[in-house]
Motif scaffolding. Structure first.
Motif, PDB file in Angstrom:
ATOM      1  N   ALA A 362      -0.330 -12.151 -19.750  1.00  0.00           N
ATOM      2  CA  ALA A 362      -1.285 -11.075 -19.484  1.00  0.00           C
ATOM      3  C   ALA A 362      -2.546 -11.616 -18.819  1.00  0.00           C
ATOM      4  O   ALA A 362      -3.106 -10.984 -17.906  1.00  0.00           O
ATOM      5  N   ASP A 363      -3.014 -12.795 -19.252  1.00  0.00           N
ATOM      6  CA  ASP A 363      -4.190 -13.408 -18.631  1.00  0.00           C
ATOM      7  C   ASP A 363      -3.921 -13.740 -17.169  1.00  0.00           C
ATOM      8  O   ASP A 363      -4.779 -13.564 -16.305  1.00  0.00           O
ATOM      9  N   CYS A 364      -2.718 -14.255 -16.907  1.00  0.00           N
ATOM     10  CA  CYS A 364      -2.346 -14.576 -15.521  1.00  0.00           C
ATOM     11  C   CYS A 364      -2.369 -13.325 -14.655  1.00  0.00           C
ATOM     12  O   CYS A 364      -2.898 -13.326 -13.536  1.00  0.00           O
ATOM     13  N   LYS A 365      -1.788 -12.256 -15.163  1.00  0.00           N
ATOM     14  CA  LYS A 365      -1.744 -11.001 -14.397  1.00  0.00           C
ATOM     15  C   LYS A 365      -3.143 -10.426 -14.209  1.00  0.00           C
ATOM     16  O   LYS A 365      -3.449  -9.866 -13.143  1.00  0.00           O
ATOM     17  N   ASN A 366      -4.008 -10.559 -15.211  1.00  0.00           N
ATOM     18  CA  ASN A 366      -5.372 -10.041 -15.095  1.00  0.00           C
ATOM     19  C   ASN A 366      -6.158 -10.794 -14.019  1.00  0.00           C
ATOM     20  O   ASN A 366      -6.936 -10.194 -13.268  1.00  0.00           O
ATOM     21  N   LEU A 367      -5.976 -12.133 -13.954  1.00  0.00           N
ATOM     22  CA  LEU A 367      -6.666 -12.907 -12.930  1.00  0.00           C
ATOM     23  C   LEU A 367      -6.205 -12.495 -11.534  1.00  0.00           C
ATOM     24  O   LEU A 367      -7.024 -12.279 -10.629  1.00  0.00           O
ATOM     25  N   VAL A 368      -4.899 -12.380 -11.359  1.00  0.00           N
ATOM     26  CA  VAL A 368      -4.366 -12.000 -10.047  1.00  0.00           C
ATOM     27  C   VAL A 368      -4.800 -10.583  -9.678  1.00  0.00           C
ATOM     28  O   VAL A 368      -5.149 -10.306  -8.522  1.00  0.00           O
ATOM     29  N   ALA A 369      -4.824  -9.692 -10.655  1.00  0.00           N
ATOM     30  CA  ALA A 369      -5.273  -8.321 -10.386  1.00  0.00           C
ATOM     31  C   ALA A 369      -6.741  -8.312  -9.975  1.00  0.00           C
ATOM     32  O   ALA A 369      -7.140  -7.540  -9.079  1.00  0.00           O
ATOM     33  N   TRP A 370      -7.554  -9.142 -10.606  1.00  0.00           N
ATOM     34  CA  TRP A 370      -8.970  -9.223 -10.236  1.00  0.00           C
ATOM     35  C   TRP A 370      -9.116  -9.745  -8.799  1.00  0.00           C
ATOM     36  O   TRP A 370      -9.898  -9.209  -8.015  1.00  0.00           O
ATOM     37  N   LEU A 371      -8.339 -10.784  -8.454  1.00  0.00           N
ATOM     38  CA  LEU A 371      -8.384 -11.308  -7.095  1.00  0.00           C
ATOM     39  C   LEU A 371      -7.944 -10.242  -6.090  1.00  0.00           C
ATOM     40  O   LEU A 371      -8.577 -10.050  -5.047  1.00  0.00           O
ATOM     41  N   ALA A 372      -6.863  -9.535  -6.413  1.00  0.00           N
ATOM     42  CA  ALA A 372      -6.367  -8.489  -5.515  1.00  0.00           C
ATOM     43  C   ALA A 372      -7.400  -7.387  -5.336  1.00  0.00           C
ATOM     44  O   ALA A 372      -7.506  -6.786  -4.263  1.00  0.00           O
ATOM     45  N   GLY A 373      -8.188  -7.126  -6.374  1.00  0.00           N
ATOM     46  CA  GLY A 373      -9.203  -6.085  -6.297  1.00  0.00           C
ATOM     47  C   GLY A 373     -10.350  -6.416  -5.367  1.00  0.00           C
ATOM     48  O   GLY A 373     -11.132  -5.528  -4.997  1.00  0.00           O
ATOM     49  N   LEU A 374     -10.474  -7.691  -4.980  1.00  0.00           N
ATOM     50  CA  LEU A 374     -11.519  -8.079  -4.040  1.00  0.00           C
ATOM     51  C   LEU A 374     -11.167  -7.729  -2.603  1.00  0.00           C
ATOM     52  O   LEU A 374     -12.045  -7.673  -1.743  1.00  0.00           O
ATOM     53  N   ALA A 375      -9.861  -7.543  -2.346  1.00  0.00           N
ATOM     54  CA  ALA A 375      -9.408  -7.266  -0.987  1.00  0.00           C
ATOM     55  C   ALA A 375      -9.801  -5.856  -0.577  1.00  0.00           C
ATOM     56  O   ALA A 375      -9.786  -4.930  -1.387  1.00  0.00           O
ATOM     57  N   PRO A 376     -10.165  -5.653   0.678  1.00  0.00           N
ATOM     58  CA  PRO A 376     -10.525  -4.309   1.137  1.00  0.00           C
ATOM     59  C   PRO A 376      -9.321  -3.381   1.089  1.00  0.00           C
ATOM     60  O   PRO A 376      -8.179  -3.820   1.271  1.00  0.00           O
ATOM     61  N   ALA A 377      -9.577  -2.118   0.831  1.00  0.00           N
ATOM     62  CA  ALA A 377      -8.493  -1.130   0.770  1.00  0.00           C
ATOM     63  C   ALA A 377      -7.927  -0.903   2.161  1.00  0.00           C
ATOM     64  O   ALA A 377      -8.601  -1.084   3.176  1.00  0.00           O
ATOM     65  N   GLY A 378      -6.682  -0.496   2.195  1.00  0.00           N
ATOM     66  CA  GLY A 378      -6.048  -0.213   3.477  1.00  0.00           C
ATOM     67  C   GLY A 378      -4.849  -1.098   3.706  1.00  0.00           C
ATOM     68  O   GLY A 378      -4.704  -2.141   3.069  1.00  0.00           O
ATOM     69  N   PRO A 379      -3.976  -0.708   4.620  1.00  0.00           N
ATOM     70  CA  PRO A 379      -2.762  -1.484   4.879  1.00  0.00           C
ATOM     71  C   PRO A 379      -3.074  -2.827   5.518  1.00  0.00           C
ATOM     72  O   PRO A 379      -4.028  -2.959   6.284  1.00  0.00           O
ATOM     73  N   ARG A 380      -2.257  -3.827   5.200  1.00  0.00           N
ATOM     74  CA  ARG A 380      -2.404  -5.135   5.806  1.00  0.00           C
ATOM     75  C   ARG A 380      -1.847  -5.099   7.222  1.00  0.00           C
ATOM     76  O   ARG A 380      -0.826  -4.485   7.477  1.00  0.00           O
ATOM     77  N   LYS A 381      -2.514  -5.792   8.156  1.00  0.00           N
ATOM     78  CA  LYS A 381      -2.020  -5.871   9.527  1.00  0.00           C
ATOM     79  C   LYS A 381      -0.913  -6.910   9.599  1.00  0.00           C
ATOM     80  O   LYS A 381      -1.155  -8.095   9.440  1.00  0.00           O
ATOM     81  N   THR A 382       0.304  -6.445   9.831  1.00  0.00           N
ATOM     82  CA  THR A 382       1.435  -7.366   9.837  1.00  0.00           C
ATOM     83  C   THR A 382       1.429  -8.289  11.046  1.00  0.00           C
ATOM     84  O   THR A 382       2.115  -9.295  11.074  1.00  0.00           O
ATOM     85  N   SER A 383       0.638  -7.967  12.062  1.00  0.00           N
ATOM     86  CA  SER A 383       0.614  -8.815  13.256  1.00  0.00           C
ATOM     87  C   SER A 383      -0.269 -10.043  13.088  1.00  0.00           C
ATOM     88  O   SER A 383      -0.206 -10.971  13.886  1.00  0.00           O
ATOM     89  N   ASP A 384      -1.134 -10.042  12.036  1.00  0.00           N
ATOM     90  CA  ASP A 384      -2.051 -11.164  11.849  1.00  0.00           C
ATOM     91  C   ASP A 384      -1.355 -12.266  11.056  1.00  0.00           C
ATOM     92  O   ASP A 384      -1.556 -12.405   9.848  1.00  0.00           O
TER      93      ASP A 384
END
Length: 394
Positions: A362-384
């Protein structure tokens, strides 16, 4: 599932493997790149690293040159890797690389600065110290968050000295829960052997080495000192010769974390958690891996008064807190030690909540979720994206 680019200062550091285990167990896909201070063979926690070149501990001019060379070739080294959701930069020297990588990925990727030690050059009040902090601010100008391992790092450095102004997240050096695969058997304690003090992990403190050697000679065989981990040979005149000349001290080599912990701590009674490598500064503020490793596996911790580690022992009513870092203070703490007293100390450690020392899924998932929450919302550009090359060298 978030994708992370993890940039590290030393691929051979066992702590890097532990963090990778935590991130992948938390559900992240990780691309790994960094420098190395020892030969790297194969994958690290199942991840093929991009080796950016060799650096040496303590050689700051060489490390600076290595960073500049890596920056020049970073686009080629990372060519083909998918655009990450977050870039994590471990230690100051990788912050410069993080900014360059972010530029290649379009400049919109959040950067997390993982700072688990505060080097003495960063805290100086003179021109060198201020220059180092200005460099940290410059390279950290795009940092979205800081990860550190001790509350004392935040209160004594990031809150009052550092020029960085970013939220700080505490991720302690707790042990990642082990799986059954590859575990060593746990030995049973023999009552007729000497008491044993284990000093495990990053062995870099000359004062601790001399203190423990002198104490064991004073005890004349009643105590043995067991050393395991990675000696920082640049910090000792001749580590191997010194240990070989000590009748009650032995070095047993490196170990795997978490796979070997139960076995190696099962061989000792006490865990030496003190560190005087940067006495009064980083050594006073840190919470070392050996604190969590030892307490999780039943070893009685030994710390020195006035340190953050000693505060943890005091809050949990466990272990031995020395008045100062001397062989005399250690002798006084061990005076009159018998099986009954040791069982009381051991029981106090065993009564602590395991979550004080161990990270679960659960701690591992919470850390990764926190990191993911820093990313801006919106779809990722697959060309980059660019190939990943594992053959980059300087």
């Amino acid at each position: 599932m978030p994708r992370l680019l993890y940039l590290v200062h030393d691929l051979s550091d066992p702590a890097v493997r532990r963090r990778l285990i935590m991130l992948t167990r938390g559900g992240a896909t990780v691309d790994l790149a960094g420098f190395s201070r020892a030969k790297i063979e194969g994958d690290i926690a199942g991840i093929k690293p991009v080796n950016l070149g060799r650096t040496d501990d303590g050689r700051f001019v060489h490390r600076t040159w290595a960073v500049l060379m890596a920056m020049a070739g970073l686009q080629s080294a990372l060519s083909g890797a998918s655009k990450p959701d977050v870039i994590v930069a471990r230690n100051l020297e990788t912050l410069a690389l993080a900014n360059r990588a972010n530029h290649y990925f379009g400049g919109s990727v959040p950067i997390v600065y993982e700072c688990l030690d505060i080097h003495r050059l960063l805290v100086g009040m003179g021109p060198i110290g201020r220059s180092m902090r200005f460099a940290e601010r410059w390279f950290g100008r795009s940092v979205s968050a800081i990860v550190t391992s001790s509350p004392a790092f935040k209160s004594n450095y990031f809150d009052v000295l550092s020029f960085l102004k970013a939220p700080v997240k505490l991720v302690e050096n707790k042990v990642v829960a082990a799986t059954d695969e590859g575990l060593l058997p746990v030995p049973q304690r023999c009552e007729d052997r000497p008491w044993r003090i284990g000093w495990f992990g990053a062995l870099r403190c000359r004062k601790s080495l001399k203190l423990l050697a002198h104490f064991s000679r004073m005890a004349n065989g009643r105590f043995e000192i067991i050393l395991r981990g990675r000696p920082a040979y640049t910090e000792f005149e001749d580590f191997d010769a010194f240990v070989a000349n000590e009748p009650f001290m032995r070095f047993c080599g490196p170990y795997r974390n978490p796979e070997d912990l139960a076995a190696i701590y099962g061989e000792v009674d006490f865990a030496w958690t003190a560190d005087s490598f940067e006495e009064g500064l980083n050594s006073k503020w840190l919470l070392p891996n050996r604190l969590y490793e030892g307490c999780l596996h039943g070893a009685v911790p030994i710390a020195v008064q006035g340190t953050e580690t000693a505060e943890v022992l005091r809050r949990n009513s466990i272990g031995l807190i020395l008045s100062d870092a001397t062989s005399f203070a250690l002798s006084m703490a061990m005076e009159g030690l018998d099986v009954r007293r040791f069982r009381e100390l051991e029981s106090a450690v065993a009564a602590c909540d395991r979550r004080n020392w161990e990270i679960d899924e659960a701690d591992c998932k919470n850390l990764v979720a926190w990191l993911a929450g820093l990313a801006p919302a919106g779809p990722r550009k697959t060309s980059d994206h660019f190939p990943i090359s594992s053959s980059f060298a300087i």
